[in-house]
Enzyme design. Structure first.
Site, short mmCIF file in Angstrom:
data_model
loop_
_atom_site.label_atom_id
_atom_site.label_comp_id
_atom_site.label_asym_id
_atom_site.label_seq_id
_atom_site.Cartn_x
_atom_site.Cartn_y
_atom_site.Cartn_z
N TRP B 362 69.64 57.46 49.70
CA TRP B 362 68.58 57.72 50.69
C TRP B 362 68.76 56.86 51.93
O TRP B 362 68.11 57.08 52.94
CB TRP B 362 67.18 57.55 50.07
CG TRP B 362 66.76 56.13 49.77
CD1 TRP B 362 67.37 55.27 48.91
CD2 TRP B 362 65.64 55.42 50.31
NE1 TRP B 362 66.70 54.07 48.87
CE2 TRP B 362 65.61 54.14 49.72
CE3 TRP B 362 64.63 55.74 51.21
CZ2 TRP B 362 64.65 53.17 50.01
CZ3 TRP B 362 63.66 54.77 51.50
CH2 TRP B 362 63.68 53.51 50.91
N ASP B 363 69.66 55.91 51.87
CA ASP B 363 70.00 55.07 53.01
C ASP B 363 70.27 55.91 54.26
O ASP B 363 69.90 55.54 55.37
CB ASP B 363 71.29 54.28 52.74
CG ASP B 363 71.20 53.39 51.51
OD1 ASP B 363 70.44 53.73 50.59
OD2 ASP B 363 71.93 52.38 51.47
N GLU B 492 62.91 48.04 43.95
CA GLU B 492 63.49 48.28 42.62
C GLU B 492 63.25 47.12 41.65
O GLU B 492 63.77 47.15 40.54
CB GLU B 492 64.99 48.58 42.74
CG GLU B 492 65.25 49.93 43.40
CD GLU B 492 66.73 50.16 43.69
OE1 GLU B 492 67.42 49.16 43.99
OE2 GLU B 492 67.17 51.31 43.62
N LYS B 604 61.72 43.23 46.13
CA LYS B 604 63.13 43.23 46.51
C LYS B 604 63.30 43.71 47.94
O LYS B 604 64.07 43.16 48.71
CB LYS B 604 63.91 44.15 45.58
CG LYS B 604 65.41 44.18 45.81
CD LYS B 604 66.04 45.21 44.86
CE LYS B 604 67.52 45.39 45.11
NZ LYS B 604 68.05 46.58 44.43
N GLN B 605 62.61 44.76 48.26
CA GLN B 605 62.73 45.29 49.62
C GLN B 605 61.42 45.97 49.99
O GLN B 605 60.67 46.39 49.13
CB GLN B 605 63.90 46.26 49.74
CG GLN B 605 63.66 47.64 49.16
CD GLN B 605 64.87 48.54 49.32
OE1 GLN B 605 65.71 48.60 48.46
NE2 GLN B 605 64.95 49.24 50.44
#
Lengths: 773, 773
Positions: B362-363, B492, B604-605
């Site tokens: 999906w980046d 994640e 994480k993000q």
């Protein structure tokens, strides 16, 4: 589901040969004696589909773990039960033509697992490509009386010809595990020897890792016609190659002349003997067995099994399939674990297959312990507990590895105390196993009254588990309660949930019980308690903290329904009963994606209900009923460990039909191949659940405050139910029929008993009939 | 973190040789042209630690997937980017002694990745065991102008001797992937040829699966001393073995006499040409390259890169490290994907390593699209969208495989539209990827104004994704709201959560946008809409259901803090800011068990914040501020995709220092090896995030209702910031300094613009300075 076996109360019988059933039958007809186990592979060559399986208790292999995506905290290896040297092998040639049931015509095939006497028998007539026809009879057993000994009788009779029969009994270490990464083999040959004159050969193999040595020794005798004529004395020809030693003997047989080979085998290991002694010990045992003769060994076997049945038989009248089912379960349990070796435990497949690696799961504590408690010397159950005590340091290391400062987390799957499973949602999250290990201590002490166990071993385990629980909870400032986040409960169709009711409850219960044991020890043995507190460095501050957690533990509940919630958020799911699912979508695990299963409301195995069974004395019938009524319709029982718990609770709630349905589902799981996977091995640990569903379920057995309680419920399909239980030195025979419940104390030891609510003491050899059930 | 590279505005420079940095440098100094990519492996032999990497776009291998524990729904294979034939190789011998930098003394080592002109240069002096010393200069590039062509100049000068230099340029297909199960090789040789007189050789390799053919062709010239003297004409000696073809030439060189080899290589594939034509096409292209000469090809390369920089350069004055960082990111992005081939996409490591298999994540939609939208012809971004359109049928199949009756679930990781990742918590649960794919359509149309895309391609994708979302939600009777259970959000470090705010929001948003597009199409092109509705069999009932879900979607929130909750239960965690963790425990993924990470509050993000960035126009600054203030302190940024989003939001909130910190973290991630993993390859897709953090962050670029908005914020460390954006046919040069913001329309096309809140139209070639930032 596959039903091809004959219903018989004492035997499992297959009366025709279908190669498609071979692997399944290999599992079901397995024999074992706690030391060694053997699938029902054929002695002679077989080129059809087969899963060779010869397993030796305690001999395992730390194989490289297969991991898709590594997570910090995963173990380095996965322990595997090892397929060891084939010791049953007897190659048969008829005038040079190999006997192989996959390549000849087979008639009058008959295979019997005689559970009463503990042997495997096979008879058949084979017509070879050449047209030559032979009759074969083969019988074998692994000796209960002499655990390192096994014996095989193999007789061949030419039906329509006279010719040379070549027997080649052998030992073959050139074997594989099916569960091996990339076909790797696990054994190296160390030594082999051969004495053709003495009809004797030996093979020493060593595992490539951990250096387990196993010496297999064989010796044999061949008789032509009348056994009284004595064994043939011709020197055998050596047949050896790498990892293989065999001896061949040619016998010129007349038409209708039976030629019989007796093969005596010993399997001895470096677990029990010095490596240097293995050959000598093996040879001596083999010689002794040959001298004793097959019939004598078989007679010992019958006696040993008679004793087992005396202690553990269950008799169901009026329902032969149910009778066969329960006996099969008891038989396999007794084949798997005898309690003779405290280093051993019970793998989910016992010695009947490779699956689950022969390792120890929470099955032992949660399902198996009661069987051994009630049917055997209490020291056997005690040994199962001590097994975990010996692994305490490893369990502490395991907790450290996951980042816990204190306490012990027992592994989900283990062979030696180390974790060897690597699915994060199970390995890291199915921590309820710790609770089952604590509960087993309670169970044992409650049943046996052996309170000394607590000071000796139990308290340390309880304290370290409580420490783990206290660190594993955290205070939710939102709820102002202690919560346990990120777990997988007994129902593995949910992963990484918050506040699984069962886990929260068993965690809190562990701490409660630990504190109770501490208080009792302070009364009973303050000196020992102080030693323990010092060693554990357990302070009041710490136990006060446990108390605080106990008092403030969060339990998800649905107040409107009056049920405990399996976990936070369970009621956000679509709740549709299993009966409304299309039949072709069951079992879910074979038809639905994992994604769909996880999001569904369906329960693989008892979860809240597992807690209501374990902690049954803390909940009233109404509570049990509400929860059972809510959860049973949502449970798919796709774990073999599920129906037994539901069956027991259904009995308690007097749900007769449900209890009986669930009982059938558990007791004939393997015989009817209910889950379509018995070819991998039998579901050994769930067999103990079957036993519980009879004795705890239909028998209603409980022990409360030192009194043995019975609350029988006889299914309408049964005329009567009889079982025996060992209880605090007494052997109580319970007979339940439509007319009432008779309890008979077969020993000198009086016991306090309660039958269907009526309390009394049952004196030495006293028999008493209570009111009608 | 490792800093050994020189700061330079236009080049990456390494000025000494440390074999321990070789794999890291191989990643950073990678060259590529969208067709082929090449790690900075040495041309000559190297026996030190190295990760050989020659990758060709679109050529992949469906390798057997590594799975620990199988789950229903897992894909059968994992796609891998393939290390193809080594085409850079030039073996060097000095009087028979092999040049190998791991085995000789190396001085004056200099390696430069010249980003301005697009080449890799290396110089060094090597002293061999024999004491002979040589100077080497090597330069190479993969041609932007001729994508199938690469060229290498390799010059050797004897420093302290005269002797024979043997050059053996070669093509070697005997290569491995490091990421291969059990050392399996992926290529078979098909054909090779050799023309010693013509200094020409070719090698055709074929992948063992999927039958990708790649023909590598080389031709070369050797010059002794003065280049004007012409190339040596001696016939080359053939050196061939399995999968290998090379040619060797001996040159007797005088002391201080430079001997120069030019190697021209073409790599052509069956993706672009008929298999039968490969050799011929490769040979023709190679001949053309040799005829053109190295200097001409290099000059083409400089021109092509000048054009790229003209479109996409960002100039930061006063902060050379920041300048180098952003240029490195832009350079690598342009090396990875040129948009020339709509079958291609952007792998997280581009062509700089094997990790992530070169597949599409999906980046692309979430991070890369804006870069290509603003710096290149809009058809390049359009091609990225069409890539997913072409995979729509596969995405529908994927949804069916997981048990959905309707709709499309795009894969998490793919090479050809099929899922090829097998962690259930990601593969099955990280479904928010579907939302990013829908949002990219919005993003493209919003930026370009190309509404025709919606009728042509976009609506079908949106409708099928909306269908998936509607089936993936369920009505919670408890909440009387629609919920989405069992997902993994962008963060994640949480798995299998319920009601991840971001996922719920992007799901609902997709349905909103789809309905909006439907309404617009009804106005604009009712005929096309009817065609689409018929083809999709999309009914009012279905769209009404979407409407109902949109109106009744559940969003977890914390009313007291006024923040959106990342997921249900988030506030049950212990909330401790990252700054209070012991520094030695960071990064968490290298120090904590997965169990501990999952249960922690650490992010994480960007997750909620990702949503506030994507849907930024729907939330006011106060809402963004409250959420940023809550989540930023809990975010560990252990995904390379995280800091850019935080940096952009920090700019919006005028958190200058935070924005700058986050910018540094993203822009020099690889140059400073921040995550200690750049040896595996560069973080290509996060480089687009870096670009966003400059242009969307410090530039404050947005497009709202057809107007280009700029809201610049200049970090105090910078004197000025300049960048260009392509916008609806115009090229706008933006210059931000302490004195103000100048916008210059470098084209004929007028644009509506807003700078720091001031709206105006910028005419052809108009330049305008807005008020001070």
């Amino acid at each position: 589901m596959k039903q091809y076996l004959k219903v018989n109360e004492w035997s499992i019988i297959e009366d025709s040969f279908d190669p498609n059933n071979q692997e399944l039958s290999e599992s079901i007809f397995s024999i074992g004696n706690g030391h060694i186990g053997q699938r029902a592979n054929f002695e002679e060559a077989f080129s059809g589909q087969t899963l060779p399986g010869s397993y030796m208790a305690g001999v395992y292999y730390p194989d490289k773990t297969r991991v898709g995506w590594w997570k910090n905290g995963y173990p380095e290896y996965f322990a595997k039960v090892l397929n060891m040297a084939n010791w049953i092998g007897i190659d048969i040639k008829i005038d040079g033509e190999t006997l192989d049931l996959a390549r000849c015509k087979v008639d009058q095939f008959y295979r019997e697992l005689n559970m009463k006497e503990g042997y495997l028998l096979r008879r058949f007539t084979a017509t070879l490509d050449s047209g030559k026809q032979i009759q074969v009879e083969a019988q074998r057993f692994t000796s209960l009386a002499r655990p390192e000994v096994a014996a095989i009788m193999y007789a061949v009779t030419p039906v329509n010809f006279a010719g040379v029969i070549t027997f080649t009994p052998f030992l073959n270490g050139d074997v594989m595990n099916r569960d091996s990464n990339h076909g790797e083999q696990f054994w190296d040959e160390v030594e082999k020897y051969h004495d053709g004159h003495g009809h004797l050969a030996g093979l020493v193999m060593k595992t490539k890792k951990l250096d387990f040595y196993v010496c297999s020794t064989m010796t044999f005798e061949v008789f032509q016609g009348d056994l009284n004529k004595g064994a043939l004395t011709a020197t055998a020809n050596q047949v050896t190659h790498d990892k293989f030693v065999g001896q061949s003997v040619d016998v010129k047989a007349n038409k209708d002349e039976r030629v019989t080979l007796y093969k005596y085998i010993t399997n001895v290991t470096s677990r029990d003997h010095a490596v240097a002694d293995l050959i000598q010990v093996g040879r001596r045992r083999a010689d002794e067995a040959r001298s004793a003769k097959f019939e004598t060994l078989l007679s010992e076997q019958k006696q040993a099994w008679a004793k087992k049945w005396e202690e553990s038989d269950i008799i169901i009248q009026g329902d032969p399939a149910a009778q066969q089912g329960i006996r099969f379960n008891i038989f396999q349990l007794n084949q798997t674990y005898t309690g003779a070796d405290e280093r051993l435990n019970i793998g989910p497949k016992g010695f009947t297959g490779e699956k689950y690696g022969g390792s120890t799961y929470w099955d032992t504590e949660a399902y198996c312990l009661p069987f051994y408690l009630s049917t055997a010397d209490p020291k056997i159950a005690r040994n199962l507990l001590i097994y975990r005590y010996r692994h305490l340091e490893k369990a502490k290391e395991n907790a450290r590895k996951l980042g816990f400062k204190e306490g012990a987390l027992y592994p989900m799957v283990t062979m030696n105390g180390e974790e060897c499973h690597n699915e994060w949602e199970i390995t890291f999250e199915e921590i309820h196993r710790n609770g089952a290990i604590a509960h087993a201590i309670y169970d044992y002490v409650n049943y046996t009254g052996d309170v000394d166990y607590l000071g000796e071993y139990g308290f340390e385990v309880l304290a370290e588990i409580s420490r783990f629980w206290s660190e594993r909870t955290n205070l939710s400032t939102l709820k102002n309660k202690y919560v346990i986040l990120g777990v997988t409960g007994p129902n593995e169709y949910e992963n990484n949930v918050n506040n699984n009711w069962y886990t929260n409850r068993i965690a809190s219960w562990t701490m409660e019980y630990t504190l109770q044991v501490l208080t009792d020890l302070r009364q009973r043995d303050p000196k020992r308690l102080q030693e323990l507190l010092d060693r554990l460095q357990l302070t009041d501050e710490e136990t006060n903290n446990w108390q605080h957690i106990i008092q403030n533990m969060y339990y998800p509940t649905d107040k409107s329904r009056g049920v405990f919630l399996q976990q936070d958020g369970y009621l956000d799911k679509e709740i549709i009963p299993v009966k409304d699912l299309p039949a072709q979508e069951l079992p879910l695990n074979q038809h639905w994606s994992w994604d769909r299963i996880l999001r569904s409301c369906y329960i693989k195995q008892a979860d809240v209900l597992q807690g209501l069974f374990f902690l049954g004395n803390q909940y009233d019938l109404e509570t049990k009923k509400r929860n059972f009524d809510f959860y049973e319709p949502l449970t798919v029982h796709e774990s073999s460990l599920s129906p037994c718990v539901h069956s027991i609770l259904a009995c308690e709630l007097s749900y007769q039909d449900k209890a009986y349905d669930m009982y059938l589902r558990t007791s004939r799981l393997d015989l009817d191949n209910y889950n379509n996977d018995t070819e991998d091995g039998c579901h050994i640990t769930s067999m103990a659940g079957t036993w519980m569903s009879v004795v705890y379920g239909f028998g209603g057995l409980r022990v409360k405050e030192g009194r043995l309680h019975l609350q029988p419920l006889l299914p309408k399909e049964w005329q009567s139910l009889s079982f025996k239980v060992v209880y605090r030195g007494a052997l109580i025979h319970v007979h339940v029929s439509k007319d009432g419940v008779t309890v008979h104390n077969e020993t000198e030891t009086p016991v306090s008993i309660s039958v269907s609510g009526e309390n009394f003491d049952l004196g030495a050899h006293e028999k008493r009939t209570a009111r009608t059930v």
